[in-house]
Design a protein around this motif. Structure first.
Motif, PDB file in Angstrom:
ATOM      1  N   GLU A 124      19.141 -14.160  82.885  1.00 45.73           N
ATOM      2  CA  GLU A 124      20.014 -13.376  83.904  1.00 45.73           C
ATOM      3  C   GLU A 124      21.324 -12.951  83.164  1.00 45.73           C
ATOM      4  O   GLU A 124      21.725 -11.783  83.439  1.00 45.73           O
ATOM      5  N   VAL A 125      21.729 -13.733  82.454  1.00 41.95           N
ATOM      6  CA  VAL A 125      23.061 -13.424  81.584  1.00 41.95           C
ATOM      7  C   VAL A 125      22.655 -12.378  80.555  1.00 41.95           C
ATOM      8  O   VAL A 125      23.482 -11.494  80.533  1.00 41.95           O
ATOM      9  N   LEU A 126      21.512 -12.540  79.908  1.00 41.71           N
ATOM     10  CA  LEU A 126      21.305 -11.468  78.790  1.00 41.71           C
ATOM     11  C   LEU A 126      21.095 -10.263  79.538  1.00 41.71           C
ATOM     12  O   LEU A 126      21.451  -9.302  79.034  1.00 41.71           O
ATOM     13  N   ASP A 127      20.377 -10.242  80.607  1.00 43.09           N
ATOM     14  CA  ASP A 127      20.285  -8.854  81.341  1.00 43.09           C
ATOM     15  C   ASP A 127      21.129  -8.317  81.709  1.00 43.09           C
ATOM     16  O   ASP A 127      21.545  -7.081  81.604  1.00 43.09           O
ATOM     17  N   ALA A 128      22.366  -8.863  82.157  1.00 36.20           N
ATOM     18  CA  ALA A 128      23.530  -8.583  82.744  1.00 36.20           C
ATOM     19  C   ALA A 128      24.475  -7.922  81.364  1.00 36.20           C
ATOM     20  O   ALA A 128      25.199  -6.956  81.316  1.00 36.20           O
ATOM     21  N   ARG A 240      29.562 -14.387  86.679  1.00 34.79           N
ATOM     22  CA  ARG A 240      28.718 -15.084  87.755  1.00 34.79           C
ATOM     23  C   ARG A 240      27.781 -15.818  87.337  1.00 34.79           C
ATOM     24  O   ARG A 240      27.728 -16.889  87.611  1.00 34.79           O
ATOM     25  N   ALA A 241      26.890 -15.207  86.629  1.00 37.72           N
ATOM     26  CA  ALA A 241      25.530 -15.856  85.921  1.00 37.72           C
ATOM     27  C   ALA A 241      25.818 -16.858  85.086  1.00 37.72           C
ATOM     28  O   ALA A 241      25.207 -17.820  84.990  1.00 37.72           O
ATOM     29  N   ALA A 242      26.933 -16.756  84.346  1.00 39.23           N
ATOM     30  CA  ALA A 242      27.232 -17.618  83.073  1.00 39.23           C
ATOM     31  C   ALA A 242      28.412 -18.515  83.697  1.00 39.23           C
ATOM     32  O   ALA A 242      28.794 -19.497  82.757  1.00 39.23           O
ATOM     33  N   ASP A 243      29.134 -18.448  84.699  1.00 43.47           N
ATOM     34  CA  ASP A 243      30.053 -19.346  85.176  1.00 43.47           C
ATOM     35  C   ASP A 243      31.283 -19.082  84.517  1.00 43.47           C
ATOM     36  O   ASP A 243      31.701 -20.144  83.905  1.00 43.47           O
ATOM     37  N   LEU A 244      31.642 -18.086  83.849  1.00 45.40           N
ATOM     38  CA  LEU A 244      32.898 -17.867  82.925  1.00 45.40           C
ATOM     39  C   LEU A 244      33.840 -17.980  83.720  1.00 45.40           C
ATOM     40  O   LEU A 244      34.199 -17.843  84.766  1.00 45.40           O
ATOM     41  N   GLU A 413      40.375  -6.317  81.612  1.00 45.62           N
ATOM     42  CA  GLU A 413      40.192  -6.292  80.036  1.00 45.62           C
ATOM     43  C   GLU A 413      40.030  -7.846  79.447  1.00 45.62           C
ATOM     44  O   GLU A 413      38.811  -7.897  78.648  1.00 45.62           O
ATOM     45  N   GLU A 414      40.284  -8.864  80.056  1.00 43.28           N
ATOM     46  CA  GLU A 414      40.061 -10.154  79.686  1.00 43.28           C
ATOM     47  C   GLU A 414      38.697 -10.621  80.447  1.00 43.28           C
ATOM     48  O   GLU A 414      37.863 -11.319  79.453  1.00 43.28           O
ATOM     49  N   LEU A 415      38.234  -9.954  81.433  1.00 40.62           N
ATOM     50  CA  LEU A 415      36.994 -10.222  81.693  1.00 40.62           C
ATOM     51  C   LEU A 415      35.798  -9.742  80.801  1.00 40.62           C
ATOM     52  O   LEU A 415      34.797 -10.227  80.412  1.00 40.62           O
ATOM     53  N   VAL A 416      36.085  -8.481  80.671  1.00 40.08           N
ATOM     54  CA  VAL A 416      35.017  -7.725  79.586  1.00 40.08           C
ATOM     55  C   VAL A 416      35.114  -8.576  78.296  1.00 40.08           C
ATOM     56  O   VAL A 416      33.993  -8.621  77.668  1.00 40.08           O
TER      57      VAL A 416
END
Length: 663
Positions: A124-128, A240-244, A413-416
């Motif tokens: 799911e993370v790789l797809d996102a 969300r998927a990786a719980d960053l 910007e930090e999110l990306v």
């Protein structure tokens, strides 16, 4: 930071880097995407600059990869990592990892890699991640319904530089402002001296406007988020998927993005939608209002009982015969009702508010006339009023949304960046999982590998046989053809390169001495001519005269000249390397001859073939210590000498005598 102190960065590149918002941070973090935003700097060049900056930071001026083959092994290792990255950013970012001679750099990456290996490469993370890219700033934005105004030439120049998207006008007095207000929906005045002047239209005195881009040109920020909306949503999905752990409130971001359309405009609220629709439908509503009034009058005239037939009267009226007096005398009430019906239709069709309805009421004059016609001047005035109201409403919504988005920009910007960096980490995690890797020990003498498997072989990794091998000091490696000698050298080189990159290696366990350089001499193709032979000897002269801890891997050097001379030359090279800080593995079919010619007791390891099955060698891939491996011809002669009943006595004796020659 003095950018020109970075190796390979000249004055022009330094000037380009200085144009970035935070070049020091980008260089320290190896942020290839940020560096690539500098004018004229490609992503590949950005990776080179970042790598050079890292080397300078760790005082790592040497070149660990000392030969072409060593560099090929590094490129192959890097390719394996990059193949497991989803984004282009991660692929380029991985290029900042290199085999270092600096302990501080190796330890820095090892600490990072240890954490990276703990991440789960969830599908799911790789797809996102496939939708995440570095954010881009849109260009070519132009806003025509708004302007800045000032009486000061210096402020005018500053405003033009700060806001290329809108017009900046010079004004001298209130009359100049009034003129601007007739041509622009909004005029923002930079001079406090104009405060308190009453001018019709949307004229605002904002002395601090140069510090408020979200207020002056909200379109800039909206265009940025519209341009990057898909990337931001993909990054949010990764988070969300990786719980960053990110500073961005994803729910607030989702809400803000939902208020923005694909063109960078605000999704209209009910009022803006009403005004847009009113402007679009104005002409049609006026025309229909005329029809409503005229239809009602037509019916009233046809049904009216006067001294002439209604149909005759209608014919006369339509010919313009005394229409005003006739309507005024005979149909005054009906005309008034028809005009009222036209006005009501216009107000209802456009959903006009009270102030707009007052203007709309004047669009159909009360003076008796047939057919009823609208007053174009009034309709134009209504259109201007609705258009101005629409633009003001749109600007207000833009400013409100831009104010919300301005608070989110840095967080986005930090999110990306966090999502992209997670891709870099996941590439290492995937590499470690797919190739059964572990972080090696660093230190001791030589290289020791347990259950190592090379992913560089031309077969499925699952089909690769694991090998155990340890070596320290100068050593000869012998073995049968196609037994895996070159593959063993490749594995030693790969493990050493990855260890000095600070990354996990494809083995159950490994220990690697911290070397200053790797020298890998691949097998020559055929006997060299005199010039090439001399050049090769010069290379080895430079090698044996060098200093520092080195790993030297040489594959069948004997092929450069005649076997007898080769054995003596290799023996001499090994003598020179012995006693220093060098680990050396020389693969050779002349191990016995080299050992005899050497002036010291040189260790010989062997990759042994344990037999022949169906014409194929059965090989024990892990080299055995202190064993001079038998050659393929010896195995074949042994097989012929020992098989039962298939050879006559003299022939069998011939094979036995040949076999004795190998002893």
């Amino acid at each position: 930071m003095e950018f020109e102190s970075i190796p390979g960065v000249g004055p022009k590149t330094a000037e380009r880097l200085a144009a970035l918002d935070e070049p020091e941070r980008a260089l320290a973090a190896g942020d290839v995407a940020a560096l690539a935003e500098a004018p004229g700097v490609t992503p590949g060049r950005a990776a080179t600059i970042a790598r050079a900056a890292i080397k300078a930071e760790h005082d790592d001026a040497g070149e660990f990869l000392a030969t072409d083959r060593a560099r090929e092994i590094y490129r192959d290792a890097l390719a394996l990592l990059q193949d497991r990255a989803v984004t282009d950013y991660a692929a380029k970012r991985l290029e900042t990892l290199y085999p270092a001679a600096s302990t501080s750099r190796i330890e820095e990456v090892r600490e990072w890699a240890t954490q990276a290996m703990e991440h789960d490469p969830d599908p799911e993370v790789l797809d996102a991640l496939s939708g995440v890219e570095p954010l881009e700033s849109p260009t070519g934005i132009r806003v025509r319904e708004r302007c800045l105004a000032t009486a000061d030439a210096e402020r005018h120049a500053a405003a033009e530089a700060a806001y290329p998207e809108i017009s900046v006008e010079i004004v001298e007095d209130a009359r100049g402002l009034a003129d601007l207000a007739t041509g622009y929906s909004t005029v923002i005045v930079l001079d406090e001296s104009f405060a308190g002047i009453d001018i019709a239209g949307d004229v605002r005195v904002e002395p601090d406007a140069l510090e408020k881009p979200a207020m002056v040109v909200p379109e800039r920020l909206l265009a940025f988020f519209a341009e990057n909306r898909d990337r931001l949503r993909a990054a949010a999905a990764v988070a969300r998927a990786a719980d960053l752990d990110t500073p961005c409130d994803l729910a607030v971001l989702d809400d803000a993005l939902s208020r923005l359309d694909d063109e960078g405009s605000v999704v209209p609220d009910d009022e803006l939608a009403r005004l847009r629709q009113a402007v679009d439908d104005l002409d049609a509503a006026v025309s229909t209002g005329e029809s409503v009034a005229n239809d009602r009058l037509r019916e009233a005239i046809e049904e009216r009982d006067v001294t002439i037939e209604g149909s005759d009267l209608l014919s006369l009226v339509e010919q313009g015969a005394g229409v005003d007096s006739l309507l005024s005398r005979e149909l005054e009430d009906e005309h008034a009702a028809a005009i009222e019906a036209a006005r009501e239709h216009l107000v209802d069709a456009l959903a006009l508010d009270a102030g707009e309805a007052e203007i709309a009421a004047q669009a159909f004059p009360e003076e008796p006339t047939f057919p009823v016609e609208h007053d174009e001047a009034v309709v134009s005035r209504l259109r201007e009023e609705l258009t101005a109201a629409r633009d003001r409403r749109a600007t207000r919504l833009k400013r409100d949304l831009a104010a919300d988005l301005a608070d989110l920009r840095e967080d986005c910007e930090e999110l990306v960046h966090a999502a992209l960096e997670r891709d870099v980490e996941l590439a290492v995690a995937r590499f470690a999982r797919e190739f059964d890797c572990t972080l090696p020990e660093l230190g001791g003498s030589g290289v020791a590998i347990e259950a190592g498997r090379s992913p560089l072989l031309d077969v499925s990794f699952d089909a690769v046989e694991p090998i155990d091998y340890g070596v320290a000091g100068p050593t000869l490696l012998s073995g049968v053809n196609s037994g895996g000698k070159t593959s063993t050298l490749d594995l030693l080189a790969l493990v050493t390169v990855l260890a000095h990159m600070g990354l996990p290696v494809p083995a159950e366990r490994a220990r690697v001495e911290r070397y200053d350089s790797l020298h890998y001499q691949e097998k020559s193709q055929g006997t060299l001519d005199a010039g090439a032979f001399e050049s090769t000897l010069r290379e080895f002269a430079g090698l044996v005269s060098g200093t520092g801890r080195r790993l030297v891997l040489v594959d069948e050097l004997e092929s450069i000249t005649e076997p007898g001379a080769s054995a003596r030359i290799i023996a001499g090279i090994l003598e020179e390397l012995a006693g220093g800080e060098t680990t050396a593995v020389f693969v050779s079919h002349l191990a016995g001859e080299i050992r005899e010619a050497a002036g010291f007791d040189i260790p010989v390891d062997g990759i042994e073939a344990v037999g022949l099955e169906g014409g194929e060698l059965v090989v024990e891939r892990s080299p055995k210590k202190g064993v001079l491996a038998r050659s393929t011809p010896e195995l074949i002669v042994e097989k012929l000498a020992t098989r039962d009943g298939e050879a006559a006595g003299d022939v069998e004796s011939f094979y036995e005598r040949l076999l004795e020659k190998f002893e």
